[in-house]
Design a protein around this motif. Sequence first.
Motif, PDB file in Angstrom:
ATOM      1  N   ILE A   1       3.462 -37.118  28.011  1.00 26.83           N
ATOM      2  CA  ILE A   1       3.811 -37.894  29.208  1.00 26.83           C
ATOM      3  C   ILE A   1       3.538 -37.072  30.467  1.00 26.83           C
ATOM      4  CG2 ILE A   1       5.740 -38.862  30.523  1.00 26.83           C
ATOM      5  CD1 ILE A   1       6.846 -39.971  27.929  1.00 26.83           C
ATOM      6  N   ASN A   2       3.862 -35.801  30.444  1.00 20.95           N
ATOM      7  CA  ASN A   2       3.598 -34.951  31.604  1.00 20.95           C
ATOM      8  C   ASN A   2       2.111 -34.795  31.881  1.00 20.95           C
ATOM      9  OD1 ASN A   2       6.149 -34.019  32.847  1.00 20.95           O
ATOM     10  ND2 ASN A   2       6.589 -33.250  30.795  1.00 20.95           N
ATOM     11  N   ARG A   3       1.296 -34.867  30.846  1.00 18.94           N
ATOM     12  CA  ARG A   3      -0.157 -34.846  31.052  1.00 18.94           C
ATOM     13  C   ARG A   3      -0.617 -36.130  31.739  1.00 18.94           C
ATOM     14  NH1 ARG A   3      -2.480 -30.483  28.526  1.00 18.94           N
ATOM     15  NH2 ARG A   3      -1.044 -29.395  27.114  1.00 18.94           N
ATOM     16  N   HIS A   4       0.038 -37.237  31.455  1.00 18.88           N
ATOM     17  CA  HIS A   4      -0.217 -38.478  32.196  1.00 18.88           C
ATOM     18  C   HIS A   4       0.166 -38.308  33.666  1.00 18.88           C
ATOM     19  CE1 HIS A   4      -0.467 -40.321  28.231  1.00 18.88           C
ATOM     20  NE2 HIS A   4      -0.623 -41.541  28.733  1.00 18.88           N
ATOM     21  N   ILE A   5       1.344 -37.752  33.887  1.00 22.63           N
ATOM     22  CA  ILE A   5       1.873 -37.620  35.245  1.00 22.63           C
ATOM     23  C   ILE A   5       0.945 -36.806  36.135  1.00 22.63           C
ATOM     24  CG2 ILE A   5       3.789 -36.666  36.608  1.00 22.63           C
ATOM     25  CD1 ILE A   5       5.632 -37.402  34.230  1.00 22.63           C
ATOM     26  N   ALA A   6       0.243 -35.847  35.554  1.00 28.42           N
ATOM     27  CA  ALA A   6      -0.677 -35.010  36.331  1.00 28.42           C
ATOM     28  C   ALA A   6      -1.786 -35.826  36.990  1.00 28.42           C
ATOM     29  CB  ALA A   6      -1.284 -33.936  35.430  1.00 28.42           C
ATOM     30  N   PHE A   7      -2.077 -37.007  36.437  1.00 27.02           N
ATOM     31  CA  PHE A   7      -3.130 -37.860  36.989  1.00 27.02           C
ATOM     32  C   PHE A   7      -2.613 -38.808  38.071  1.00 27.02           C
ATOM     33  CE2 PHE A   7      -4.986 -36.601  32.964  1.00 27.02           C
ATOM     34  CZ  PHE A   7      -6.359 -36.572  33.203  1.00 27.02           C
ATOM     35  N   VAL A   8      -1.294 -38.891  38.241  1.00 29.48           N
ATOM     36  CA  VAL A   8      -0.710 -39.869  39.157  1.00 29.48           C
ATOM     37  C   VAL A   8      -0.641 -39.325  40.581  1.00 29.48           C
ATOM     38  CG1 VAL A   8       1.248 -41.389  39.609  1.00 29.48           C
ATOM     39  CG2 VAL A   8       0.700 -40.748  37.250  1.00 29.48           C
TER      40      VAL A   8
ATOM     41  N   VAL B   1      -1.886 -44.949  36.577  1.00 24.35           N
ATOM     42  CA  VAL B   1      -2.284 -44.226  35.369  1.00 24.35           C
ATOM     43  C   VAL B   1      -1.636 -44.941  34.194  1.00 24.35           C
ATOM     44  CG1 VAL B   1      -2.139 -42.053  34.099  1.00 24.35           C
ATOM     45  CG2 VAL B   1      -2.493 -42.041  36.594  1.00 24.35           C
ATOM     46  N   LEU B   2      -2.466 -45.424  33.267  1.00 23.45           N
ATOM     47  CA  LEU B   2      -1.909 -46.174  32.152  1.00 23.45           C
ATOM     48  C   LEU B   2      -2.483 -45.735  30.814  1.00 23.45           C
ATOM     49  CD1 LEU B   2      -3.462 -49.698  31.715  1.00 23.45           C
ATOM     50  CD2 LEU B   2      -4.366 -48.099  33.391  1.00 23.45           C
ATOM     51  N   SER B   3      -1.689 -45.932  29.797  1.00 20.19           N
ATOM     52  CA  SER B   3      -2.173 -45.808  28.419  1.00 20.19           C
ATOM     53  C   SER B   3      -1.420 -46.822  27.590  1.00 20.19           C
ATOM     54  CB  SER B   3      -1.963 -44.395  27.864  1.00 20.19           C
ATOM     55  OG  SER B   3      -0.602 -44.127  27.615  1.00 20.19           O
ATOM     56  N   CYS B   4      -2.105 -47.368  26.612  1.00 22.54           N
ATOM     57  CA  CYS B   4      -1.524 -48.390  25.746  1.00 22.54           C
ATOM     58  C   CYS B   4      -1.769 -47.988  24.295  1.00 22.54           C
ATOM     59  CB  CYS B   4      -2.131 -49.758  26.051  1.00 22.54           C
ATOM     60  SG  CYS B   4      -1.845 -50.296  27.758  1.00 22.54           S
ATOM     61  N   GLY B   5      -0.741 -47.475  23.649  1.00 23.87           N
ATOM     62  CA  GLY B   5      -0.885 -47.046  22.266  1.00 23.87           C
ATOM     63  C   GLY B   5      -1.471 -45.657  22.139  1.00 23.87           C
TER      64      GLY B   5
ATOM     65  N   LEU C   1       3.024 -44.799  37.007  1.00 22.96           N
ATOM     66  CA  LEU C   1       2.769 -44.503  35.602  1.00 22.96           C
ATOM     67  C   LEU C   1       3.137 -45.740  34.793  1.00 22.96           C
ATOM     68  CD1 LEU C   1       2.197 -42.338  33.345  1.00 22.96           C
ATOM     69  CD2 LEU C   1       4.668 -41.936  33.345  1.00 22.96           C
ATOM     70  N   PHE C   2       2.234 -46.171  33.904  1.00 22.67           N
ATOM     71  CA  PHE C   2       2.466 -47.369  33.104  1.00 22.67           C
ATOM     72  C   PHE C   2       2.030 -47.062  31.676  1.00 22.67           C
ATOM     73  CE2 PHE C   2       1.498 -51.465  31.243  1.00 22.67           C
ATOM     74  CZ  PHE C   2       2.433 -52.341  31.784  1.00 22.67           C
ATOM     75  N   ILE C   3       2.999 -46.983  30.783  1.00 22.11           N
ATOM     76  CA  ILE C   3       2.724 -46.614  29.389  1.00 22.11           C
ATOM     77  C   ILE C   3       3.312 -47.668  28.456  1.00 22.11           C
ATOM     78  CG2 ILE C   3       3.287 -44.965  27.557  1.00 22.11           C
ATOM     79  CD1 ILE C   3       3.223 -42.745  29.646  1.00 22.11           C
ATOM     80  N   THR C   4       2.533 -48.085  27.484  1.00 20.56           N
ATOM     81  CA  THR C   4       3.064 -48.962  26.436  1.00 20.56           C
ATOM     82  C   THR C   4       2.809 -48.308  25.080  1.00 20.56           C
ATOM     83  OG1 THR C   4       1.093 -50.283  25.912  1.00 20.56           O
ATOM     84  CG2 THR C   4       2.366 -50.930  27.862  1.00 20.56           C
ATOM     85  N   LEU C   5       3.658 -48.636  24.141  1.00 13.68           N
ATOM     86  CA  LEU C   5       3.496 -48.133  22.780  1.00 13.68           C
ATOM     87  C   LEU C   5       4.145 -49.126  21.812  1.00 13.68           C
ATOM     88  CD1 LEU C   5       6.108 -45.270  22.180  1.00 13.68           C
ATOM     89  CD2 LEU C   5       5.956 -46.487  24.343  1.00 13.68           C
ATOM     90  N   PRO C   6       3.714 -49.101  20.562  1.00 14.17           N
ATOM     91  CA  PRO C   6       4.319 -50.017  19.595  1.00 14.17           C
ATOM     92  C   PRO C   6       5.738 -49.582  19.267  1.00 14.17           C
ATOM     93  CG  PRO C   6       2.830 -48.513  18.486  1.00 14.17           C
ATOM     94  CD  PRO C   6       2.651 -48.288  19.960  1.00 14.17           C
ATOM     95  N   ASN C   7       6.540 -50.525  18.841  1.00 14.05           N
ATOM     96  CA  ASN C   7       7.909 -50.259  18.441  1.00 14.05           C
ATOM     97  C   ASN C   7       7.996 -50.352  16.920  1.00 14.05           C
ATOM     98  OD1 ASN C   7      10.703 -50.053  18.146  1.00 14.05           O
ATOM     99  ND2 ASN C   7      11.051 -52.210  18.647  1.00 14.05           N
TER     100      ASN C   7
END
Length: 248
Positions: free
Chosen positions: A130-137, A114-118, A143-149
């Motif tokens: 993040i917990n909504r992401h985890i529900a799909f795993v 399960v990934l999201s980028c930005g 779980l693989f998440i990226t975001l800008p710094n």
Amino acid sequence: MANLLTDRAFWVNYWERKKGLAVQLPSNYLFHRQLADVIEKHNVKTAIELGGFPGYYAVFLKKYFKLDVTLLDYFVHPPVVNELLQKNDLSAKDIHIIETDLFNYEPEQQYDLVLSCGLIEHFNDTADIINRHIAFVKPGGTLFITLPNFKAVNGWFQKNFDKENYDKHNIDSMNPELLKSICETAGLKDVKAGYFGRFSVWLEDESQKSAGVRLFKKMVWVSGKIFTKLIPFESQGLSPYIILQARK
């Protein structure tokens, strides 16, 4: 929805003003090494990209890793997705699309990856998204998440030359230790969070900025690239991205 820093109108406007969205995705696409490592190490077969229209990572994973992929977003314009697929020698049947509000959707299945980028930085409640992401795993999935710094130099550019875009981001979410603690509290294991990339700066709709701003941005970009090539390191002050990885 107080948790959301953007709305549908924002994203419709954002994507409608974008040109040239259908591009050929290279095998060395951003984060390719990290994704390849996850896929090979954990025998990933299925993946879902959340909030990823037009689906660059879903298409990338299908094209180069032959995964069974799904794209979920609450704004999906099929002609754009189809054009992107065609540009990468794929067809509409190669990707599943779910157009829905993530906050009103119960996952019908779980995925190996399960990934999201930005995505997560557009919400005030970082733990909730993040917990909504985890529900799909899937159990055993990644779980693989990226975001800008935006706590780096790039964030200074956004704040000073594109304040409207800057304000659509939750700067507090851009904290690897916070992201790690959220995942650990949720019971995930092998949690890793850190800065990625030595240096970069960008501006949305750069062509519409003044010549002076574009020149200044180019000077800073070149200077930063030279500096971090001579002295390579990743850091809060310079790295343009943050990566979060964890297993369920």
